[in-house]
Design a protein around this motif. Structure first.
Motif, PDB file in Angstrom:
ATOM      1  N   LEU A  47       2.527  -0.810  12.571  1.00  0.00           N
ATOM      2  CA  LEU A  47       3.486   0.108  14.001  1.00  0.00           C
ATOM      3  C   LEU A  47       4.987  -0.006  13.234  1.00  0.00           C
ATOM      4  CD1 LEU A  47       3.071  -1.429  17.184  1.00  0.00           C
ATOM      5  CD2 LEU A  47       1.908   0.321  16.750  1.00  0.00           C
ATOM      6  N   LYS A  48       5.830   0.968  13.373  1.00  0.00           N
ATOM      7  CA  LYS A  48       6.919   1.372  12.606  1.00  0.00           C
ATOM      8  C   LYS A  48       7.677   0.966  12.886  1.00  0.00           C
ATOM      9  CE  LYS A  48       6.606   6.730  11.956  1.00  0.00           C
ATOM     10  NZ  LYS A  48       6.991   7.745  12.169  1.00  0.00           N
ATOM     11  N   ASP A  49       8.105  -0.111  14.241  1.00  0.00           N
ATOM     12  CA  ASP A  49       8.948  -0.924  14.373  1.00  0.00           C
ATOM     13  C   ASP A  49       8.915  -2.660  13.550  1.00  0.00           C
ATOM     14  OD1 ASP A  49       6.915  -2.202  15.631  1.00  0.00           O
ATOM     15  OD2 ASP A  49       8.270  -2.107  17.948  1.00  0.00           O
ATOM     16  N   ALA A  50       7.584  -2.554  12.366  1.00  0.00           N
ATOM     17  CA  ALA A  50       6.992  -3.790  12.309  1.00  0.00           C
ATOM     18  C   ALA A  50       8.190  -4.308  11.265  1.00  0.00           C
ATOM     19  CB  ALA A  50       5.898  -3.994  11.843  1.00  0.00           C
ATOM     20  N   ALA A  51       8.831  -5.131  11.130  1.00  0.00           N
ATOM     21  CA  ALA A  51       9.692  -5.383   9.996  1.00  0.00           C
ATOM     22  C   ALA A  51       9.716  -5.131   8.881  1.00  0.00           C
ATOM     23  CB  ALA A  51       9.682  -7.510   9.625  1.00  0.00           C
ATOM     24  N   ALA A  52      10.363  -5.056   7.486  1.00  0.00           N
ATOM     25  CA  ALA A  52       9.838  -4.550   6.767  1.00  0.00           C
ATOM     26  C   ALA A  52       9.168  -5.310   5.451  1.00  0.00           C
ATOM     27  CB  ALA A  52      11.416  -4.141   5.556  1.00  0.00           C
ATOM     28  N   ASP A  53       9.440  -6.849   5.548  1.00  0.00           N
ATOM     29  CA  ASP A  53       8.635  -7.949   4.629  1.00  0.00           C
ATOM     30  C   ASP A  53       7.248  -7.890   5.485  1.00  0.00           C
ATOM     31  OD1 ASP A  53       9.300  -8.807   7.428  1.00  0.00           O
ATOM     32  OD2 ASP A  53       9.822 -10.897   6.646  1.00  0.00           O
ATOM     33  N   THR A  54       6.812  -7.183   6.743  1.00  0.00           N
ATOM     34  CA  THR A  54       5.819  -7.320   7.206  1.00  0.00           C
ATOM     35  C   THR A  54       4.956  -5.966   6.727  1.00  0.00           C
ATOM     36  OG1 THR A  54       6.152  -8.186   8.870  1.00  0.00           O
ATOM     37  CG2 THR A  54       3.857  -7.194   9.041  1.00  0.00           C
ATOM     38  N   LEU A  55       5.273  -4.775   6.503  1.00  0.00           N
ATOM     39  CA  LEU A  55       5.306  -3.726   5.801  1.00  0.00           C
ATOM     40  C   LEU A  55       4.711  -3.697   4.194  1.00  0.00           C
ATOM     41  CD1 LEU A  55       4.845  -0.492   5.665  1.00  0.00           C
ATOM     42  CD2 LEU A  55       7.217  -0.382   5.120  1.00  0.00           C
ATOM     43  N   LEU A  56       5.619  -4.147   4.058  1.00  0.00           N
ATOM     44  CA  LEU A  56       5.309  -5.337   1.926  1.00  0.00           C
ATOM     45  C   LEU A  56       4.200  -5.720   2.523  1.00  0.00           C
ATOM     46  CD1 LEU A  56       8.846  -5.858   1.201  1.00  0.00           C
ATOM     47  CD2 LEU A  56       7.249  -3.329   0.421  1.00  0.00           C
ATOM     48  N   GLU A  57       3.707  -6.763   3.279  1.00  0.00           N
ATOM     49  CA  GLU A  57       2.708  -7.177   2.945  1.00  0.00           C
ATOM     50  C   GLU A  57       1.796  -6.804   3.432  1.00  0.00           C
ATOM     51  OE1 GLU A  57       1.057 -11.638   5.451  1.00  0.00           O
ATOM     52  OE2 GLU A  57       3.489 -10.873   5.436  1.00  0.00           O
ATOM     53  N   CYS A  58       1.849  -6.199   3.968  1.00  0.00           N
ATOM     54  CA  CYS A  58       0.593  -4.848   3.886  1.00  0.00           C
ATOM     55  C   CYS A  58      -0.186  -4.096   2.565  1.00  0.00           C
ATOM     56  CB  CYS A  58       0.651  -4.117   5.014  1.00  0.00           C
ATOM     57  SG  CYS A  58      -0.240  -2.424   5.576  1.00  0.00           S
ATOM     58  N   MET A  59       1.056  -3.308   2.120  1.00  0.00           N
ATOM     59  CA  MET A  59       0.725  -2.735   1.336  1.00  0.00           C
ATOM     60  C   MET A  59       0.677  -3.463  -0.082  1.00  0.00           C
ATOM     61  SD  MET A  59       4.290  -0.390   1.643  1.00  0.00           S
ATOM     62  CE  MET A  59       4.203   0.237   0.177  1.00  0.00           C
ATOM     63  N   ARG A  60       0.928  -5.041   0.378  1.00  0.00           N
ATOM     64  CA  ARG A  60       0.230  -5.598  -1.280  1.00  0.00           C
ATOM     65  C   ARG A  60      -1.645  -6.220  -1.044  1.00  0.00           C
ATOM     66  NH1 ARG A  60       5.656  -8.373  -0.547  1.00  0.00           N
ATOM     67  NH2 ARG A  60       6.612  -8.265  -2.029  1.00  0.00           N
ATOM     68  N   SER A  61      -1.162  -6.419   0.796  1.00  0.00           N
ATOM     69  CA  SER A  61      -3.191  -6.383   0.825  1.00  0.00           C
ATOM     70  C   SER A  61      -3.754  -5.912   0.435  1.00  0.00           C
ATOM     71  CB  SER A  61      -3.472  -7.116   2.422  1.00  0.00           C
ATOM     72  OG  SER A  61      -4.424  -7.467   2.800  1.00  0.00           O
ATOM     73  N   VAL A  62      -3.323  -4.179   1.417  1.00  0.00           N
ATOM     74  CA  VAL A  62      -4.145  -3.201   1.019  1.00  0.00           C
ATOM     75  C   VAL A  62      -4.636  -2.791  -0.404  1.00  0.00           C
ATOM     76  CG1 VAL A  62      -4.220  -0.429   1.409  1.00  0.00           C
ATOM     77  CG2 VAL A  62      -3.484  -1.698   3.156  1.00  0.00           C
ATOM     78  N   SER A  63      -2.965  -3.406  -1.318  1.00  0.00           N
ATOM     79  CA  SER A  63      -3.690  -2.434  -3.136  1.00  0.00           C
ATOM     80  C   SER A  63      -4.469  -4.102  -3.485  1.00  0.00           C
ATOM     81  CB  SER A  63      -2.220  -2.407  -3.503  1.00  0.00           C
ATOM     82  OG  SER A  63      -1.410  -3.437  -3.866  1.00  0.00           O
ATOM     83  N   ALA A  64      -4.185  -5.182  -2.580  1.00  0.00           N
ATOM     84  CA  ALA A  64      -5.929  -5.833  -3.101  1.00  0.00           C
ATOM     85  C   ALA A  64      -6.625  -5.538  -2.841  1.00  0.00           C
ATOM     86  CB  ALA A  64      -5.230  -6.769  -2.594  1.00  0.00           C
ATOM     87  N   GLY A  65      -7.266  -4.484  -1.440  1.00  0.00           N
ATOM     88  CA  GLY A  65      -8.295  -4.206  -1.670  1.00  0.00           C
ATOM     89  C   GLY A  65      -9.097  -4.783   0.151  1.00  0.00           C
ATOM     90  N   ARG A  66      -8.143  -5.325   0.381  1.00  0.00           N
ATOM     91  CA  ARG A  66      -8.356  -6.175   1.962  1.00  0.00           C
ATOM     92  C   ARG A  66      -7.667  -4.715   3.081  1.00  0.00           C
ATOM     93  NH1 ARG A  66      -6.094  -9.958  -1.147  1.00  0.00           N
ATOM     94  NH2 ARG A  66      -3.967  -9.810  -0.462  1.00  0.00           N
ATOM     95  N   ARG A  67      -8.035  -5.082   3.915  1.00  0.00           N
ATOM     96  CA  ARG A  67      -7.603  -4.635   5.192  1.00  0.00           C
ATOM     97  C   ARG A  67      -6.420  -4.981   5.872  1.00  0.00           C
ATOM     98  NH1 ARG A  67     -11.040   0.055   5.646  1.00  0.00           N
ATOM     99  NH2 ARG A  67     -12.906   0.012   4.875  1.00  0.00           N
ATOM    100  N   TRP A  68      -5.530  -4.231   5.953  1.00  0.00           N
ATOM    101  CA  TRP A  68      -4.803  -4.773   7.580  1.00  0.00           C
ATOM    102  C   TRP A  68      -4.197  -4.581   8.620  1.00  0.00           C
ATOM    103  CZ3 TRP A  68      -0.578  -8.285   6.136  1.00  0.00           C
ATOM    104  CH2 TRP A  68       0.252  -8.695   7.167  1.00  0.00           C
ATOM    105  N   LEU A  69      -4.980  -4.886   9.561  1.00  0.00           N
ATOM    106  CA  LEU A  69      -5.807  -4.194  10.849  1.00  0.00           C
ATOM    107  C   LEU A  69      -5.298  -5.413  11.653  1.00  0.00           C
ATOM    108  CD1 LEU A  69      -9.101  -2.769  10.242  1.00  0.00           C
ATOM    109  CD2 LEU A  69      -6.761  -0.961   9.718  1.00  0.00           C
ATOM    110  N   PRO A  70      -4.042  -5.566  11.661  1.00  0.00           N
ATOM    111  CA  PRO A  70      -3.955  -6.836  13.259  1.00  0.00           C
ATOM    112  C   PRO A  70      -4.700  -6.780  14.415  1.00  0.00           C
ATOM    113  CG  PRO A  70      -1.384  -5.356  12.386  1.00  0.00           C
ATOM    114  CD  PRO A  70      -2.623  -4.601  12.334  1.00  0.00           C
TER     115      PRO A  70
END
Length: 160
Positions: A47-70
């Motif tokens: 969601l767009k209102d998520a904290a910036a560090d959460t977005l970065l964590e999501c991007m790192r996870s996805v780039s490592a091949g893991r899904r980020w589906l809360p």
């Protein structure tokens, strides 16, 4: 994105068999859109209102091949949508094609007389169909039928 939704992007990527990992960043999403995004292979959902560090964590996870589906967002949507799809199947199987057509016309706001003219039948035939529809769907009136129709319009053929 003007003129295009995230789900449409996922459809396009899927149709081209691209290996792109998509993170869907949205202000809000209904259960149907969330489930469709998951079914179409979205890797991350934020969601767009998520904290910036959460977005970065999501991007790192996805780039490592893991899904980020809360699970609080996706799990709840999957459960509600599953219940809705089960109910949709019951509704669809309960009605004949003609009854679904009448439900659609009722949802458009047509009167019995207008429906009869549209279908080339008598007012009495429309009333009989409506009686059967109300009984099968356990609704008491046109308003409840219209509300039911509108809530399932994306899933039911010839309704809404």
């Amino acid at each position: 994105m003007p003129g295009c939704t995230g789900v449409e992007v996922l459809k396009d990527i899927g149709s081209r068999n691209l290996r792109t990992r998509v993170i869907l960043l949205t202000a809000s999403a209904g259960d149907h859109q969330i489930v469709e995004a998951v079914e179409r292979g979205v890797y991350g959902l934020m969601l767009k209102d998520a904290a910036a560090d959460t977005l970065l964590e999501c991007m790192r996870s996805v780039s490592a091949g893991r899904r980020w589906l809360p699970s609080d967002l996706v799990g709840a949507a999957l459960e509600r949508e599953g219940e809705k799809r089960a109910k949709t199947g019951q509704v669809e199987n309960a009605l004949t094609a003609r009854e679904r057509e009448i439900v659609s016309l009722v949802a458009e706001g047509l009167s019995n007389k207008e429906i009869a003219r549209h279908l080339g039948v008598t007012d009495g035939t429309v009333k009989i169909h409506l009686h059967n529809i109300y009984r099968k769907l356990d609704v008491g009136n046109r308003t409840a039928l219209t509300a039911l129709s509108l809530s399932y319009r994306d899933q039911l053929p010839n309704v809404g």
